[in-house]
Design an enzyme around this catalytic site. Sequence first.
Site, short mmCIF file in Angstrom:
data_model
loop_
_atom_site.label_atom_id
_atom_site.label_comp_id
_atom_site.label_asym_id
_atom_site.label_seq_id
_atom_site.Cartn_x
_atom_site.Cartn_y
_atom_site.Cartn_z
N ASP A 256 0.79 -1.29 -0.01
CA ASP A 256 -0.11 0.04 0.05
C ASP A 256 0.89 1.14 0.04
O ASP A 256 1.66 1.27 0.98
CB ASP A 256 -0.87 0.02 1.24
CG ASP A 256 -1.91 1.06 1.13
OD1 ASP A 256 -1.66 2.33 0.62
OD2 ASP A 256 -3.14 0.97 1.90
N ALA A 281 -0.84 5.18 -9.00
CA ALA A 281 -1.91 4.73 -8.12
C ALA A 281 -2.84 6.01 -7.86
O ALA A 281 -2.09 7.20 -7.58
CB ALA A 281 -1.27 4.12 -6.89
N TYR A 345 -9.84 15.62 -4.89
CA TYR A 345 -9.19 15.19 -5.93
C TYR A 345 -8.55 16.26 -6.87
O TYR A 345 -7.29 16.07 -7.04
CB TYR A 345 -10.29 14.24 -6.87
CG TYR A 345 -9.64 13.38 -7.90
CD1 TYR A 345 -9.04 12.41 -7.83
CD2 TYR A 345 -9.59 13.92 -9.25
CE1 TYR A 345 -8.40 11.39 -8.96
CE2 TYR A 345 -9.19 13.12 -10.41
CZ TYR A 345 -8.37 11.89 -10.17
OH TYR A 345 -7.94 11.51 -11.23
#
Length: 440
Positions: A256, A281, A345
């Site tokens: 992760d 990612a 975002y």
Amino acid sequence: MADRYLSFTGTAPGRFLTRRLGLPQPAELRRDALDGGLLHLTAGKSDLDLAPVLARTGLPRDEDGRPAAVVLDATGVRDVDALAEVHAALHPVVRSVAASGRVVVLGAPLDPADHHQAAVQQALEGFTRSLGKEIGRGRTVNLVRLTDAAPAESTLRFLLSPASAYVSGQVIEVGTAAADGTGDGTGTADAAPDDWTLPLAGRTALVTGAARGIGAAVAETLAGQGAQVVVLDVPEAQDAARRAAERLGGTALALDITAADAGERIAAALPGGLDILIHNAGVTRDRRLVNMPAERWSSVLDVNLASVLRTTDALLAAGAVNRGGRIVATASIAGLAGNAGQTNYGASKAGIVGLVRSLAPRALAEHGVTVNAVAPGFIETKMTAAVPLFIREAGRRMNSLAQGGLPVDVAETTAWLAHPASGAVNGQVVRVCGQSLLGA
Ligand code: NAD
């Protein structure tokens, strides 16, 4: 996920109907080969010797007046009279450029001591972006600003190839590359690979979030160009990551990326160091700010920005990114234009742009590593397939090419930035968005 409208407008009744209704008319983009020759034009008095580089692209010279690639050298345009030569050069040929063809304008940096030169060189931006919006038929128009007399071979090859199918309306600055490809300004030659078809042979590339979507396409493209790839993804995605790695002859790394020690663990897994680091990612947790709990904010900022900052710092500090290395981070047009429901975002992706612009010169000076970003627009992935129909259609069509891009379009752009001969491309944010109207 298939773009049925695009298939429909490819048929005769579809063309008829959409024309009558004044609807967008996307052209099927050619991603295999350009269909025609190369036309080299000049406006103003140029000192640039482009011929050898253009000859090496392998594109035949345009003989029949239907070029698939037009290069207009406007580096010598210094006043409004010379700017008229841009019109004179392209006006007669623009109609005959083949479908999915390329127009590349070469410009010079703005001269702070000459406002006439600066005005007309800046004018080339408005010209390029306007032509990109009107040219149609899957054709693209980009401007390359050369800050050095070297003709930026890897960039020209990319923009004059099918690999740049979804890149249009961009202004790309190319500086000076050192002979070793580090681009540290000590030389003028790009580090040309021995084999332009396998430029990444012998290089190790790590792609985060590569089990699926754009990351998987990036890993595949880099492996196809000879890189040894490491497919990094979260432990829950390990089945897909392992399958992808096996297919590409690479390895999978279950991690992760938000782990505090992610950088150290990557460095430990790659004792020979890394040549290419792709921060792909990313996650979305959309909601308007009034309804957004802190957890939605922090999870997006953590994956999309904080982990990119943390791992980049750790890997550079550990000397784990080799000289001549390439870092490519993933921004988004939402970070450039903003998007309702995406304050988290949009903030994270704008942060990537800031990171790239600030770190690029230092990473190059201190580590011989370039740092750039790709900013995808609407790309056909599971992420965008989940968007409600009308918003999805708007996202797909609101760009000069009137269609979504494919993961391979982002992958090819990434591969160009990762190229050993792209040492002079540094600190750039290149949109892969078909010249989206968002943030244009
Ligand atoms: P995707 O959701 O299909 O794939 C993202 C991958 O990242 C997944 O495999 C996921 O498991 C992995 N990932 C998520 N969190 C992770 C973590 N903490 N550690 C390691 N891996 C993690 O997304 P995509 O559409 O392929 O997008 C890839 C990148 O491109 C993202 O950064 C995204 O923001 C950006 N982008 C996508 C689009 C688009 O239209 N699809 C547009 C602009 C930008």
